[in-house]
Design a protein around this motif. Structure first.
Motif, PDB file in Angstrom:
ATOM      1  N   ALA A  62       6.884   5.666   6.589  1.00 48.83           N
ATOM      2  CA  ALA A  62       6.785   6.237   5.253  1.00 48.83           C
ATOM      3  C   ALA A  62       6.449   5.455   4.241  1.00 48.83           C
ATOM      4  CB  ALA A  62       8.137   6.967   5.032  1.00 48.83           C
ATOM      5  N   GLY A  63       7.095   4.067   4.191  1.00 47.10           N
ATOM      6  CA  GLY A  63       6.510   3.268   3.008  1.00 47.10           C
ATOM      7  C   GLY A  63       5.067   2.713   3.260  1.00 47.10           C
ATOM      8  N   ALA A  64       4.794   2.461   4.292  1.00 50.53           N
ATOM      9  CA  ALA A  64       3.247   2.146   4.329  1.00 50.53           C
ATOM     10  C   ALA A  64       2.365   3.540   4.208  1.00 50.53           C
ATOM     11  CB  ALA A  64       2.968   1.851   6.029  1.00 50.53           C
ATOM     12  N   ALA A  65       3.021   4.707   4.031  1.00 50.33           N
ATOM     13  CA  ALA A  65       2.131   5.817   3.665  1.00 50.33           C
ATOM     14  C   ALA A  65       2.297   5.958   2.102  1.00 50.33           C
ATOM     15  CB  ALA A  65       2.664   7.057   4.346  1.00 50.33           C
ATOM     16  N   LEU A  66       3.532   5.256   1.631  1.00 48.36           N
ATOM     17  CA  LEU A  66       3.509   5.309   0.106  1.00 48.36           C
ATOM     18  C   LEU A  66       2.671   4.212  -0.494  1.00 48.36           C
ATOM     19  CD1 LEU A  66       5.352   6.435  -2.110  1.00 48.36           C
ATOM     20  CD2 LEU A  66       6.927   4.284  -1.811  1.00 48.36           C
ATOM     21  N   THR A  67       2.478   3.101   0.565  1.00 50.90           N
ATOM     22  CA  THR A  67       1.601   2.422  -0.082  1.00 50.90           C
ATOM     23  C   THR A  67       0.013   2.675  -0.123  1.00 50.90           C
ATOM     24  OG1 THR A  67       2.741   0.190   0.773  1.00 50.90           O
ATOM     25  CG2 THR A  67       0.683   0.064   0.308  1.00 50.90           C
ATOM     26  N   ALA A  68      -0.427   3.579   0.747  1.00 49.11           N
ATOM     27  CA  ALA A  68      -1.709   4.043   0.908  1.00 49.11           C
ATOM     28  C   ALA A  68      -1.560   5.294  -0.254  1.00 49.11           C
ATOM     29  CB  ALA A  68      -1.692   4.730   2.157  1.00 49.11           C
ATOM     30  N   ARG A  69      -0.609   5.949  -0.763  1.00 47.97           N
ATOM     31  CA  ARG A  69      -0.640   7.025  -1.560  1.00 47.97           C
ATOM     32  C   ARG A  69      -0.686   6.203  -2.964  1.00 47.97           C
ATOM     33  NH1 ARG A  69       3.833   8.819  -4.722  1.00 47.97           N
ATOM     34  NH2 ARG A  69       3.805  10.959  -5.229  1.00 47.97           N
ATOM     35  N   THR A  70       0.123   5.133  -3.020  1.00 44.41           N
ATOM     36  CA  THR A  70      -0.043   4.632  -4.463  1.00 44.41           C
ATOM     37  C   THR A  70      -1.154   3.925  -4.826  1.00 44.41           C
ATOM     38  OG1 THR A  70       2.416   3.962  -3.995  1.00 44.41           O
ATOM     39  CG2 THR A  70       1.238   2.705  -5.982  1.00 44.41           C
ATOM     40  N   LEU A  71      -2.007   3.281  -3.771  1.00 43.65           N
ATOM     41  CA  LEU A  71      -3.134   2.669  -4.080  1.00 43.65           C
ATOM     42  C   LEU A  71      -4.513   3.645  -3.732  1.00 43.65           C
ATOM     43  CD1 LEU A  71      -2.574  -0.721  -1.961  1.00 43.65           C
ATOM     44  CD2 LEU A  71      -2.054  -0.220  -4.383  1.00 43.65           C
ATOM     45  N   GLY A  72      -3.993   4.656  -3.345  1.00 40.60           N
ATOM     46  CA  GLY A  72      -5.393   5.728  -3.315  1.00 40.60           C
ATOM     47  C   GLY A  72      -6.325   5.117  -2.409  1.00 40.60           C
ATOM     48  N   ASN A  73      -5.851   4.707  -1.236  1.00 36.08           N
ATOM     49  CA  ASN A  73      -7.055   3.959  -0.315  1.00 36.08           C
ATOM     50  C   ASN A  73      -7.523   4.741   0.820  1.00 36.08           C
ATOM     51  OD1 ASN A  73      -4.730   3.361   1.342  1.00 36.08           O
ATOM     52  ND2 ASN A  73      -4.770   1.269   0.718  1.00 36.08           N
ATOM     53  N   GLY A  74      -6.799   6.009   1.017  1.00 38.67           N
ATOM     54  CA  GLY A  74      -7.288   6.862   2.134  1.00 38.67           C
ATOM     55  C   GLY A  74      -6.750   6.347   3.558  1.00 38.67           C
ATOM     56  N   ARG A  75      -5.882   5.349   3.577  1.00 44.00           N
ATOM     57  CA  ARG A  75      -5.262   5.137   4.953  1.00 44.00           C
ATOM     58  C   ARG A  75      -4.105   6.152   5.372  1.00 44.00           C
ATOM     59  NH1 ARG A  75      -4.512  -1.639   3.916  1.00 44.00           N
ATOM     60  NH2 ARG A  75      -6.715  -1.798   3.546  1.00 44.00           N
ATOM     61  N   VAL A  76      -3.709   6.091   6.593  1.00 42.75           N
ATOM     62  CA  VAL A  76      -2.631   6.757   7.069  1.00 42.75           C
ATOM     63  C   VAL A  76      -1.653   5.762   7.703  1.00 42.75           C
ATOM     64  CG1 VAL A  76      -4.005   9.050   7.199  1.00 42.75           C
ATOM     65  CG2 VAL A  76      -3.893   7.384   9.026  1.00 42.75           C
ATOM     66  N   SER A  77      -0.666   6.621   7.853  1.00 40.71           N
ATOM     67  CA  SER A  77       0.398   5.924   8.542  1.00 40.71           C
ATOM     68  C   SER A  77       1.239   6.821   9.732  1.00 40.71           C
ATOM     69  CB  SER A  77       1.474   5.483   7.483  1.00 40.71           C
ATOM     70  OG  SER A  77       2.674   4.774   8.194  1.00 40.71           O
ATOM     71  N   MET A  78       1.355   6.148  10.666  1.00 38.02           N
ATOM     72  CA  MET A  78       1.701   7.110  11.767  1.00 38.02           C
ATOM     73  C   MET A  78       3.099   6.311  12.492  1.00 38.02           C
ATOM     74  SD  MET A  78      -0.127   7.861  15.564  1.00 38.02           S
ATOM     75  CE  MET A  78      -1.434   8.793  14.592  1.00 38.02           C
ATOM     76  N   ALA A  79       4.129   7.248  12.702  1.00 43.41           N
ATOM     77  CA  ALA A  79       5.549   6.754  13.121  1.00 43.41           C
ATOM     78  C   ALA A  79       5.506   7.557  14.647  1.00 43.41           C
ATOM     79  CB  ALA A  79       6.627   7.469  12.417  1.00 43.41           C
ATOM     80  N   PHE A  80       5.636   6.593  15.788  1.00 38.99           N
ATOM     81  CA  PHE A  80       5.969   7.068  17.032  1.00 38.99           C
ATOM     82  C   PHE A  80       7.583   7.398  17.125  1.00 38.99           C
ATOM     83  CE2 PHE A  80       1.819   5.393  17.471  1.00 38.99           C
ATOM     84  CZ  PHE A  80       1.271   6.113  18.418  1.00 38.99           C
ATOM     85  N   ILE A  81       7.874   8.361  17.626  1.00 38.26           N
ATOM     86  CA  ILE A  81       9.195   8.853  17.610  1.00 38.26           C
ATOM     87  C   ILE A  81       9.522   9.564  18.942  1.00 38.26           C
ATOM     88  CG2 ILE A  81      11.061  10.206  16.425  1.00 38.26           C
ATOM     89  CD1 ILE A  81       8.684  10.433  14.051  1.00 38.26           C
TER      90      ILE A  81
END
Lengths: 327, 324
Positions: free
Chosen positions: B124-143
């Motif tokens: 979620a933190g990595a996704a927050l980085t992507a959201r803050t920087l607006g760079n279109g990246r996504v983050s996936m957690a395997f659970i």
């Protein structure tokens, strides 16, 4: 220079560092609250200035706040996460202890986690058993994180700026009972390196090592006892991990006597740690037994009467100093 | 969805590489060549591969203790992984992480994780980085299905939903939480995720194509800033919780039949979309994989252990350092 309280100094640093570096984000419960900026107004004005992508109000979700701050730090941000009270460490310890603290080591140096966790510590505000603990010794025991506890506005400013610019995880402990303490603080940004103690006042008869709010008590005791002809040297380590053990040993070498004042519970406290270092490496300097002044082995009570009994007092510090001087 | 032949070969290669990598690790473990615990991913390969084929090095994943498949699918170097499993000095984590902590920031691989449910807040933190920087990246957690019961997962679901993070909750329901059958019916995990206000689907995790197509939607959604998604992929666990667990708590008839019916690799090859794949090329891929593993294992086992002084490095960037 301006006269600032600790609260104002922290708010100023957050503004300065967010302006200085776009990667700095502030996140936590109520941090973007426009009316007052959190419980004590520490983050006031940030949301208006830097917007909600960088000043992030989260739900009440400590594991996710700390874990997400760690994940954001791993991926290029420099988050300043707020753990409202250090007692809430109980909710989220795994994300700090097993994740953030170990990333760099368990990934063989391949990760950098520049996260700062600001948290309120300490008794004295009547906040009761689950909002008043010190707990920093638990964190000092964990390799991979640094622990900072300023006792005045000047140090708060320089140490918080260092924490935010630091490439390692830092827990920044703010004692809630001294937020309004004021001193002269430079207007421009500056940093104070970690691991460098401050000599609060110089003396020749006894060394008092004190942490966080206890520095203020030690200073008062030193002033009182000066009138009785006892010369007290007060050392504020400022950072608990790394700890400036050399400064403590150097002072002890001069005075031969040591009192450690720490608001922690007594066992495995910073007082224990400093005593242990001194016995291990400064035994020959000691002319008297070490005295530890700490809170008792109890939770922090809500009753103001009991809380007063719980927290070390100036009188307790004076008594300990007299005892070692008279030995 | 259109699948190019090259892309299908690539998918096959990744799944097969995970399979053979782990089978080889299992052998070496049984020979006493690998320390610690290792957790086998067999029969879940289509999930890692179907999901990670949508991600680039710049996207992020947080993995689990059963993470070899995720690491390989995300592009971690096989030889560096072999060295790490053998805890050698030149391992991907210098021998300090071992099987359960393989990570490679340059590949967006934020770590396997030995704490069940430890990864989702980090993702979620990595996704927050992507959201803050607006760079279109996504983050996936395997659970895993076991981790789905952890509070950290619930907190990550909620945070991702509240902040509309570009995140995918990639659940792998292998029906066993360590040594205990998960009592939840299939689909319950996705239902829970959906209750946080995100699209959530349940699918056959042994069907590469089902995984691939569901993740395509979830990733697109994240990249477009439309928030998180969840996928529950069902794939029965082949081996025990860790290597050496004989699974005596499982019904042997059911286990034997599920081992065959839930093997994603023959299922993939038998799919009509793979009808153009040539046997000779498949055999060549298999041979290349085995040869690379032979060479890698030989090198890993012969490689140098960490030096005693390496115990002390990598705890901090700089313990007593001044500002960066």
């Amino acid at each position: 220079m301006s006269k600032l309280s600790i609260r104002e100094a922290i708010n100023q640093v957050l503004h300065e560092e967010m302006a200085r570096d776009d990667r700095v984000v502030v996140m936590g419960e109520d941090v973007a609250n426009r009316d007052n900026g959190g419980v004590y107004g520490i983050t006031a004005g940030l949301a208006e200035k830097f917007g909600e992508l960088r000043v992030i109000d989260t739900p009440i979700t400590e594991s996710a706040i700390i874990g997400a701050a760690g994940g954001a730090a791993l991926t290029g941000l420099r988050p300043v996460a707020e753990l409202m009270f250090i007692d809430f460490l109980g909710v989220c310890l795994d994300q700090l202890m097993n994740q953030i603290a170990k990333f760099r080591y368990m990934f063989g140096g391949g990760a950098t986690t520049p996260v700062t966790i600001r948290t309120m510590i300490g008794a004295g505000a009547g906040t009761g058993p689950q909002h008043s603990a010190i707990l920093y010794p638990m964190l000092v025991a964990i390799p991979g994180i640094k622990v900072v506890a300023p006792s005045n506005a000047y140090d708060a400013k320089g140490l918080l700026a260092q924490a935010i610019r630091d490439d390692d995880p830092v827990v920044f402990c703010e004692h809630k009972a001294i937020y309004t303490e004021e001193c002269e603080v430079p207007d421009e940004p500056f940093t104070i390196p970690f691991g460098q103690a401050r000599t609060v006042c110089e003396g020749t008869d006894v060394t008092v090592v004190a942490f966080s709010r206890m520095v203020l008590l030690a200073e008062q005791a030193a002033t009182q006892l000066a009138a009785e002809g006892i010369s007290v040297e007060v050392i504020d380590p400022r950072t608990l991990s790394p700890l400036d053990d050399e400064a403590i040993l150097a002072s002890l070498q001069k005075t031969g006597r040591l009192v450690v004042v720490d608001e922690s519970n007594p066992y495995c406290s910073m007082a224990s740690e400093v005593s242990s270092i001194v016995v291990d490496r400064g035994f020959d300097y000691l002319d008297a037994p070490i005295r530890k002044v700490t809170a008792p082995h109890t939770p922090v009570p809500a009753s103001p009467v009991l809380e007063l009994e719980y927290v070390p007092s100036v009188a307790d510090v004076e008594a300990a100093i007299r005892e070692v001087v008279a030995y | 969805m259109i699948y190019s032949t090259e892309m299908l070969y690539q998918a096959y290669r990744s799944m097969k590489l995970i399979r053979e990598f782990e089978e080889r690790m299992r052998e070496e473990y049984q020979r006493g060549k690998l320390p610690g615990f290792i957790h086998m991913y067999r029969n879940q390969e289509a999930i890692a591969v179907g999901a990670c084929m949508h991600l680039g090095d710049e996207d992020y994943i947080a993995s689990t203790h059963r993470g070899h498949g995720h690491c390989i699918a995300k592009g971690c170097d096989i030889e560096d992984m072999l060295l790490e499993l053998a805890c050698k000095q030149d391992g991907i984590c210098k021998g300090k992480g071992g099987s359960m902590h393989i990570a490679d920031m340059s590949k967006g691989m934020l770590g396997a994780n030995a704490i069940v449910g430890g990864g989702p807040p980090i993702a979620a933190g990595a996704a927050l980085t992507a959201r803050t920087l607006g760079n279109g990246r996504v983050s996936m957690a395997f659970i895993g299905d076991g981790a789905s019961d952890q509070g950290t997962v619930a907190e990550a679901l909620n945070l991702a939903s509240v902040l509309q993070l570009p995140m995918i909750f990639m659940y792998e329901n292998n029906h066993f939480a360590e040594f205990t059958r998960n009592p939840k019916p299939d689909g319950r995990i996705a239902e829970r995720a959906g209750a946080y206000g995100m699209p959530a689907v349940t699918l056959d995790g042994t069907d590469f194509f089902a995984v691939y197509e569901a993740v395509a939607d979830a990733v697109q959604r994240g990249r477009q800033g439309r928030g998180p998604s969840a996928i529950e992929a069902i794939a029965s666990r082949y081996y025990g919780h860790f290597e050496g667990d004989a699974q005596q708590y499982r019904d042997s008839t059911e286990l034997e039949s599920s081992r065959i019916t839930s093997d994603p690799i023959p299922k993939f090859l038998a799919d009509s979309r793979c009808s153009d794949l040539e046997t000779a090329r498949i055999e060549q891929i298999d041979a290349e994989i085995l040869a690379s593993l032979d060479a890698g294992v030989e090198r890993a086992l012969a490689a140098a252990d960490p030096l005693p002084e390496q115990l002390y490095s990598d705890v901090y960037v700089n313990y007593r350092g001044e500002s960066a």
